[in-house]
Structure formats: C-alpha cells, structure tokens
Design an enzyme around this catalytic site. Structure first.
Site, PDB file in Angstrom:
ATOM      1  N   ILE A  14       0.812  -1.381   0.071  1.00 24.71           N
ATOM      2  CA  ILE A  14      -0.162  -0.075  -0.164  1.00 24.71           C
ATOM      3  C   ILE A  14       0.720   1.083   0.072  1.00 24.71           C
ATOM      4  N   SER A  36      11.871  -5.557   5.340  1.00 22.54           N
ATOM      5  CA  SER A  36      11.361  -6.941   5.913  1.00 22.54           C
ATOM      6  C   SER A  36      10.317  -7.507   5.027  1.00 22.54           C
ATOM      7  N   LYS A  86       1.759  -7.928   9.501  1.00 18.51           N
ATOM      8  CA  LYS A  86       0.376  -7.926   8.995  1.00 18.51           C
ATOM      9  C   LYS A  86      -0.355  -9.324   8.780  1.00 18.51           C
ATOM     10  N   SER A 126      -7.483  -1.074  10.190  1.00 22.60           N
ATOM     11  CA  SER A 126      -8.041  -2.174   9.317  1.00 22.60           C
ATOM     12  C   SER A 126      -9.487  -2.315   9.950  1.00 22.60           C
ATOM     13  N   TYR A 150      -2.899  -9.625  15.934  1.00 18.46           N
ATOM     14  CA  TYR A 150      -2.794  -8.538  15.050  1.00 18.46           C
ATOM     15  C   TYR A 150      -3.901  -7.494  14.932  1.00 18.46           C
ATOM     16  N   LYS A 154      -3.916  -3.194  16.197  1.00 17.83           N
ATOM     17  CA  LYS A 154      -4.488  -2.249  15.428  1.00 17.83           C
ATOM     18  C   LYS A 154      -5.523  -1.493  16.439  1.00 17.83           C
ATOM     19  N   TYR A 178      -8.731   0.331   6.526  1.00 16.22           N
ATOM     20  CA  TYR A 178      -8.926  -0.395   5.366  1.00 16.22           C
ATOM     21  C   TYR A 178      -9.861  -1.812   5.305  1.00 16.22           C
ATOM     22  N   PHE A 179     -10.580  -1.641   4.152  1.00 13.13           N
ATOM     23  CA  PHE A 179     -11.314  -3.152   4.237  1.00 13.13           C
ATOM     24  C   PHE A 179     -10.173  -4.170   3.483  1.00 13.13           C
ATOM     25  N   ASN A 199      -1.497 -15.764   2.330  1.00 15.63           N
ATOM     26  CA  ASN A 199      -2.509 -16.020   3.103  1.00 15.63           C
ATOM     27  C   ASN A 199      -3.825 -15.551   2.694  1.00 15.63           C
ATOM     28  N   GLY A 295     -11.404 -18.471  12.784  1.00 21.42           N
ATOM     29  CA  GLY A 295     -11.458 -16.597  12.969  1.00 21.42           C
ATOM     30  C   GLY A 295     -11.814 -16.255  12.060  1.00 21.42           C
ATOM     31  N   ASP A 296     -12.534 -16.875  10.754  1.00 22.10           N
ATOM     32  CA  ASP A 296     -13.309 -16.170   9.763  1.00 22.10           C
ATOM     33  C   ASP A 296     -14.675 -15.844  10.051  1.00 22.10           C
TER      34      ASP A 296
HETATM   35  P1  NAD Z   1       3.601  -4.595   3.611  1.00 21.11           P
HETATM   36  O1  NAD Z   1       4.096  -5.570   4.376  1.00 21.11           O
HETATM   37  O2  NAD Z   1       3.579  -4.754   2.050  1.00 21.11           O
HETATM   38  O3  NAD Z   1       4.261  -3.319   3.888  1.00 21.11           O
HETATM   39  C1  NAD Z   1       4.715  -2.742   5.249  1.00 21.11           C
HETATM   40  C2  NAD Z   1       5.932  -2.323   4.916  1.00 21.11           C
HETATM   41  O4  NAD Z   1       6.484  -1.904   6.104  1.00 21.11           O
HETATM   42  C3  NAD Z   1       6.936  -3.248   4.115  1.00 21.11           C
HETATM   43  O5  NAD Z   1       7.769  -2.621   3.153  1.00 21.11           O
HETATM   44  C4  NAD Z   1       7.982  -3.527   5.304  1.00 21.11           C
HETATM   45  O6  NAD Z   1       9.185  -3.661   4.778  1.00 21.11           O
HETATM   46  C5  NAD Z   1       8.087  -2.379   6.322  1.00 21.11           C
HETATM   47  N1  NAD Z   1       8.054  -2.796   7.476  1.00 21.11           N
HETATM   48  C6  NAD Z   1       7.761  -3.807   8.459  1.00 21.11           C
HETATM   49  N2  NAD Z   1       8.104  -3.513   9.534  1.00 21.11           N
HETATM   50  C7  NAD Z   1       8.877  -2.405   9.479  1.00 21.11           C
HETATM   51  C8  NAD Z   1       9.661  -1.991  10.643  1.00 21.11           C
HETATM   52  N3  NAD Z   1       9.864  -2.412  11.713  1.00 21.11           N
HETATM   53  N4  NAD Z   1      10.475  -0.561  10.308  1.00 21.11           N
HETATM   54  C9  NAD Z   1      10.385  -0.258   9.184  1.00 21.11           C
HETATM   55  N5  NAD Z   1       9.725  -0.966   8.046  1.00 21.11           N
HETATM   56  C10 NAD Z   1       9.137  -2.154   8.361  1.00 21.11           C
HETATM   57  O7  NAD Z   1       1.915  -4.302   3.877  1.00 21.11           O
HETATM   58  P2  NAD Z   1       0.678  -3.539   3.296  1.00 21.11           P
HETATM   59  O8  NAD Z   1      -0.218  -4.453   2.783  1.00 21.11           O
HETATM   60  O9  NAD Z   1       1.261  -2.553   2.617  1.00 21.11           O
HETATM   61  O10 NAD Z   1       0.010  -2.830   4.582  1.00 21.11           O
HETATM   62  C11 NAD Z   1       0.458  -1.595   5.046  1.00 21.11           C
HETATM   63  C12 NAD Z   1      -0.338  -1.269   6.388  1.00 21.11           C
HETATM   64  O11 NAD Z   1      -1.495  -1.484   6.097  1.00 21.11           O
HETATM   65  C13 NAD Z   1       0.196  -2.241   7.511  1.00 21.11           C
HETATM   66  O12 NAD Z   1       0.268  -1.232   8.789  1.00 21.11           O
HETATM   67  C14 NAD Z   1      -1.042  -2.966   7.538  1.00 21.11           C
HETATM   68  O13 NAD Z   1      -1.130  -3.620   8.969  1.00 21.11           O
HETATM   69  C15 NAD Z   1      -2.171  -2.101   7.181  1.00 21.11           C
HETATM   70  N6  NAD Z   1      -3.291  -2.860   6.514  1.00 21.11           N
HETATM   71  C16 NAD Z   1      -3.064  -3.813   5.351  1.00 21.11           C
HETATM   72  C17 NAD Z   1      -4.071  -4.336   4.937  1.00 21.11           C
HETATM   73  C18 NAD Z   1      -3.909  -5.400   3.753  1.00 21.11           C
HETATM   74  O14 NAD Z   1      -4.675  -6.214   3.622  1.00 21.11           O
HETATM   75  N7  NAD Z   1      -2.875  -5.249   3.115  1.00 21.11           N
HETATM   76  C19 NAD Z   1      -5.499  -4.340   5.437  1.00 21.11           C
HETATM   77  C20 NAD Z   1      -5.570  -3.485   6.650  1.00 21.11           C
HETATM   78  C21 NAD Z   1      -4.662  -2.647   7.091  1.00 21.11           C
HETATM   79  C1  UD1 Z   2      -7.670 -11.120   6.259  1.00 17.68           C
HETATM   80  C2  UD1 Z   2      -7.058 -10.900   7.928  1.00 17.68           C
HETATM   81  C3  UD1 Z   2      -7.584  -9.608   8.296  1.00 17.68           C
HETATM   82  C4  UD1 Z   2      -7.032  -8.380   7.591  1.00 17.68           C
HETATM   83  C5  UD1 Z   2      -7.289  -8.832   6.289  1.00 17.68           C
HETATM   84  C6  UD1 Z   2      -6.582  -7.773   5.271  1.00 17.68           C
HETATM   85  C7  UD1 Z   2      -7.326 -13.340   8.463  1.00 17.68           C
HETATM   86  C8  UD1 Z   2      -8.238 -14.253   9.444  1.00 17.68           C
HETATM   87  N1  UD1 Z   2      -7.946 -12.045   8.683  1.00 17.68           N
HETATM   88  O1  UD1 Z   2      -9.054 -10.972   6.202  1.00 17.68           O
HETATM   89  O2  UD1 Z   2      -7.201  -9.450   9.759  1.00 17.68           O
HETATM   90  O3  UD1 Z   2      -7.366  -7.091   7.972  1.00 17.68           O
HETATM   91  O4  UD1 Z   2      -7.063 -10.032   5.615  1.00 17.68           O
HETATM   92  O5  UD1 Z   2      -7.102  -7.671   3.868  1.00 17.68           O
HETATM   93  O6  UD1 Z   2      -6.532 -13.584   8.075  1.00 17.68           O
HETATM   94  N2  UD1 Z   2     -10.382 -17.346   1.372  1.00 17.68           N
HETATM   95  C9  UD1 Z   2     -10.388 -18.708   0.934  1.00 17.68           C
HETATM   96  N3  UD1 Z   2      -9.144 -19.171   0.424  1.00 17.68           N
HETATM   97  C10 UD1 Z   2      -7.719 -18.584   0.447  1.00 17.68           C
HETATM   98  C11 UD1 Z   2      -7.934 -17.549   1.255  1.00 17.68           C
HETATM   99  C12 UD1 Z   2      -8.889 -16.750   1.662  1.00 17.68           C
HETATM  100  O7  UD1 Z   2     -11.443 -19.028   0.657  1.00 17.68           O
HETATM  101  O8  UD1 Z   2      -7.072 -19.316   0.456  1.00 17.68           O
HETATM  102  C13 UD1 Z   2     -11.488 -16.436   1.619  1.00 17.68           C
HETATM  103  C14 UD1 Z   2     -11.602 -16.194   3.366  1.00 17.68           C
HETATM  104  O9  UD1 Z   2     -12.318 -17.364   4.036  1.00 17.68           O
HETATM  105  C15 UD1 Z   2     -12.336 -14.855   3.154  1.00 17.68           C
HETATM  106  C16 UD1 Z   2     -12.045 -14.352   1.781  1.00 17.68           C
HETATM  107  O10 UD1 Z   2     -11.602 -15.459   1.007  1.00 17.68           O
HETATM  108  O11 UD1 Z   2     -13.909 -15.387   3.017  1.00 17.68           O
HETATM  109  C17 UD1 Z   2     -10.997 -13.176   2.098  1.00 17.68           C
HETATM  110  O12 UD1 Z   2      -9.866 -13.585   2.826  1.00 17.68           O
HETATM  111  P1  UD1 Z   2      -8.588 -12.735   3.117  1.00 17.68           P
HETATM  112  O13 UD1 Z   2      -8.072 -12.372   1.755  1.00 17.68           O
HETATM  113  O14 UD1 Z   2      -7.697 -13.528   3.856  1.00 17.68           O
HETATM  114  O15 UD1 Z   2      -9.205 -11.561   3.901  1.00 17.68           O
HETATM  115  P2  UD1 Z   2      -9.869 -11.254   5.113  1.00 17.68           P
HETATM  116  O16 UD1 Z   2     -10.406 -12.662   5.700  1.00 17.68           O
HETATM  117  O17 UD1 Z   2     -11.052 -10.395   4.775  1.00 17.68           O
END
Ligand code: NAD
Ligand code: UD1
Length: 336
Positions: A14, A36, A86, A126, A150, A154, A178-179, A199, A295-296
C-alpha cells in the site's frame, strides 16, 4: 507550498502505491523501510513511475536515533505510517514481535514526532478492529473488538492515538480503516508480492492463475451468504492510496482528525472473485471447497459514506479493474 511527508513502510504494497499518488499530488516524500517485507527494487520502480529520484532510508521504525536524523535532515509536515507486520496467523505465533513492531513502532514514532514538533499522522488501521460485526454495512461507530494479536495491535494503536488527541490539541490523526486492498498499479511495475504461499485470497488466486499454485481452497461454502462463500469489501489499492492523499490534505489544511472506513461498500463472495479473475486471465481456475478457516467471519463490508462526507473519498475502480491490474502485475513479474 510543497509539503514533505515521511512514509514509513513506503516500499510495501500500500505504501508504494500511496507514494505514487502523493507524488502526483505534488508532495515531496521520504521513505523509511527496513525491507522486511519489500524488495529494494521497488524504489527503482517508483523512480520509473514518477520519473524522479526517490529519497529513502533503510532502517527500523523503532530506531529512535534514525527517526531523529530523518526529522533533523528533512522538514517533515506529516507522517503516513504503514510500517507494520500484518499476517494474522503469524501474529498468534509471535505475539511479542507483533506488539513490539506495531504498537512499539508507533510509540517510538510518536515520541520522535513530538520531539520534532510534527503533529500530523495518517495511520493504517483495518476493518479487523470491528471483529465479528453485528450489523452490515459497518459504520465507524460500530463496536470494536479483536480476535487475534494482529487485530489487537491495530485496536491498541487506535486507542493510543485517541488518548494523545484528547490530551493535546496539536495532534491530528487520520485513522483509516482499510477493508480488503487488492489490485495493482496500471503500469504493472508495483503490486502485492507476498513471499511463499499467500494467506490472502487475491494473491492466492493470482498464483493459481500463473500456475505457481495448483488450486485454490475455498474456506467454507456454508456461510449465511448468497452463495455460501465468504463475502468481503475488496478495494482497489490505487483508490485506497488516493484516500491517503485526501486524508493528509485534510490534516494539513484544517488540522481536523478523522477516523473513516476505506472500502467500496460492496461485498463480493469468494466465488465471485474467482469468476472475475477468470475473466481477467482468460482461463479457468481450479478450486476445491475446504473447511472454514479459524477466525473467519461470513461477511464484512463497509458503509463508506463518512469517508465521502469527511474526505470526499469515493472508490472508482470496479472488480474487473482489480482483477485486470492484478493479472497484469503478476504476469509481467513472472516474465521478468
Ligand atoms: P506490506 O508488508 O507490504 O508493507 C509494510 C512495509 O513496512 C513493508 O515494506 C515492510 O518492509 C515495512 N516494515 C515492516 N516492519 C517494519 C519496521 N519495523 N520498520 C520499518 N519498516 C518496516 O503491507 P501492506 O499491505 O502495504 O500494509 C501496510 C499497512 O496497512 C500495515 O500497517 C498493515 O497492517 C495495514 N493494513 C493492510 C491491509 C492489507 O490487506 N494489506 C489491510 C488493513 C491494514
Ligand atoms: C484477512 C485478515 C484480516 C486483515 C485482512 C486484510 C485473517 C483471518 N484475517 O481478512 O485481519 O485485516 O485480511 O485484507 O487472515 N479465502 C479462501 N481461500 C484462501 C484465502 C481466503 O477461501 O486461500 C477466503 C476467506 O475465507 C475470506 C475471503 O477469502 O472469506 C478473504 O480472505 P482474506 O483475503 O484472507 O481476507 P480477510 O479474511 O477479509
């Protein structure tokens, strides 16, 4: 006036997309990332996309001395804080690491900001802070809870920011919940690139589409949803990134803090995601029905109206855009 923004975790999924949108909006940006969970060549790609050099520091957001150096070397107007760990499953196995990085990292950053008199921060929260929501679509005033470490980090981070804002009016925070961010930049140069077996759903489907993984396991088809599979609010990462530009603009121009959902308001099921990705990649994707994942929840989607009212935010990219840009990114990456 040009404002300079510190982007922690700016090389991540992001963060890198937000970098592009901030640059397009005329901000100067400094990235801090420990790589990382990102590849250093993201920085080269950002230079190509923005056609300008990238300023970056390699290091940890918990490194107070490094933060002090950055704030001394740059006149930072505000911070966008992405750096965090994350992975939900991993957070249960390594709680201390997650709390130390996500909560400890935020505290160190806030201390350094205070010392440098930088009072504005956009925080990556999140939808996970809503736990198992009682009502859909989810509004910002819904009850918060957590079901894993996790999510705990948050929720704890949000509460820390609330304490600070209540204690000192100079602080202004944009808390963005974020969703499910998916998709990639149109250039195909940046996108989500998880190590190993993903994941999350969209990166997993993408690897099935490229042939790196054999088939998707759909975690449950007996939920109380239209087709029995889990429903989520997928939002294109470029729309999400633009939400950060709007949040920062609001903080810088008015000093008004806000807590908003960033989603589209529309939920799609796992099967709908598979079908949409098949349209994008042009071939069928193998899947099997597997047991529910621990946990889903059945369904989770945002009420996005507050973000519209407060920030003028609106998601413009649809499900086909999300799948098309993801496919463009993963197929280009596979071909080098
Ligand atoms: P990402 O892992 O791609 O980005 C996180 C970045 O932070 C990485 O580049 C990593 O190298 C860096 N990082 C991690 N630990 C660090 C540290 N201790 N010091 C400096 N840099 C560090 O993840 P993302 O998907 O881009 O997520 C960004 C943020 O959004 C996170 O806080 C995550 O929890 C939050 N978020 C993500 C999602 C999602 O689905 N991707 C959903 C909701 C919230
Ligand atoms: C996951 C995280 C949530 C985080 C969000 C960010 C878990 C339990 N929750 O949520 O904390 O904020 O990502 O985007 O990890 N699915 C499958 N097969 C797969 C993977 C996922 O069927 O291999 C399904 C899941 O059951 C769910 C949907 O796809 O219904 C989305 O899953 P995922 O992308 O992991 O997101 P969240 O579960 O919403």
């Amino acid at each position: 006036m040009t404002h300079k923004i510190l982007l922690t975790g700016g090389a991540g999924y992001i963060g890198s997309h937000t970098y592009v949108e901030l640059a397009a909006a005329g901000y100067e940006i400094v990235i801090l990332d420990n790589f990382s969970n990102a590849r250093p060549d993201v920085l080269d790609r950002l230079e190509i996309i923005t056609d300008a050099p990238v300023t970056s520091y390699r290091g940890d957001v918990r490194d107070r001395a490094l933060l002090d150096t950055i704030f001394a070397e740059h006149e930072i107007a505000a911070v966008v804080h992405f750096a965090a760990l994350k992975a939900v499953g991993e957070s249960g196995r390594m709680p201390l690491e997650y709390i130390q990085t996500n909560v400890g990292g935020l505290l160190t950053l806030l201390e350094a900001m205070m010392a440098a008199s930088v009072w504005r921060l956009v925080f990556s929260s999140s939808a996970t802070v809503y736990g198992d929501p009682e009502k859909l679509p989810i509004r910002e005033d819904a009850q918060r809870s957590y079901t894993n470490t996790y999510a705990f980090t948050k929720l704890a981070s949000e509460q820390i920011l609330e304490q600070l804002a209540a204690a000192d009016a100079r602080w202004a925070f944009g808390t963005l919940r974020y969703f499910n961010p998916v998709g990639a930049h149109d250039s195909g140069l940046i996108g989500e690139d998880p190590n190993g077996i993903p994941n999350n759903l969209m990166p997993f489907i993408a690897k099935v589409a490229t042939g790196e993984l054999e088939k998707l396991s759909i975690f449950g088809d007996d939920y109380n949803t239209p087709d029995g599979t889990g429903v989520r609010d997928y939002i294109h990462v470029v729309d999400l990134a633009k939400g950060h530009v709007q949040s920062l603009g609001k903080l810088i121009e008015t000093g008004a803090g806000h807590t908003v959902n960033l989603g589209t308001g529309t939920g799609y099921s796992v099967l709908e995601m598979v079908r949409a990705y098949e349209r994008a990649c042009g071939h069928e994707l193998a899947y099997q029905i597997a047991p529910r994942r621990d946990g889903d929840i059945a369904a989770c989607y945002a009420d996005p109206r507050l973000a519209g009212e407060v920030l003028g935010f609106e998601a413009h990219r649809d499900l086909d855009d999300m799948c098309r840009t993801s496919w463009n990114w993963v197929s280009r990456r596979r071909n080098g």
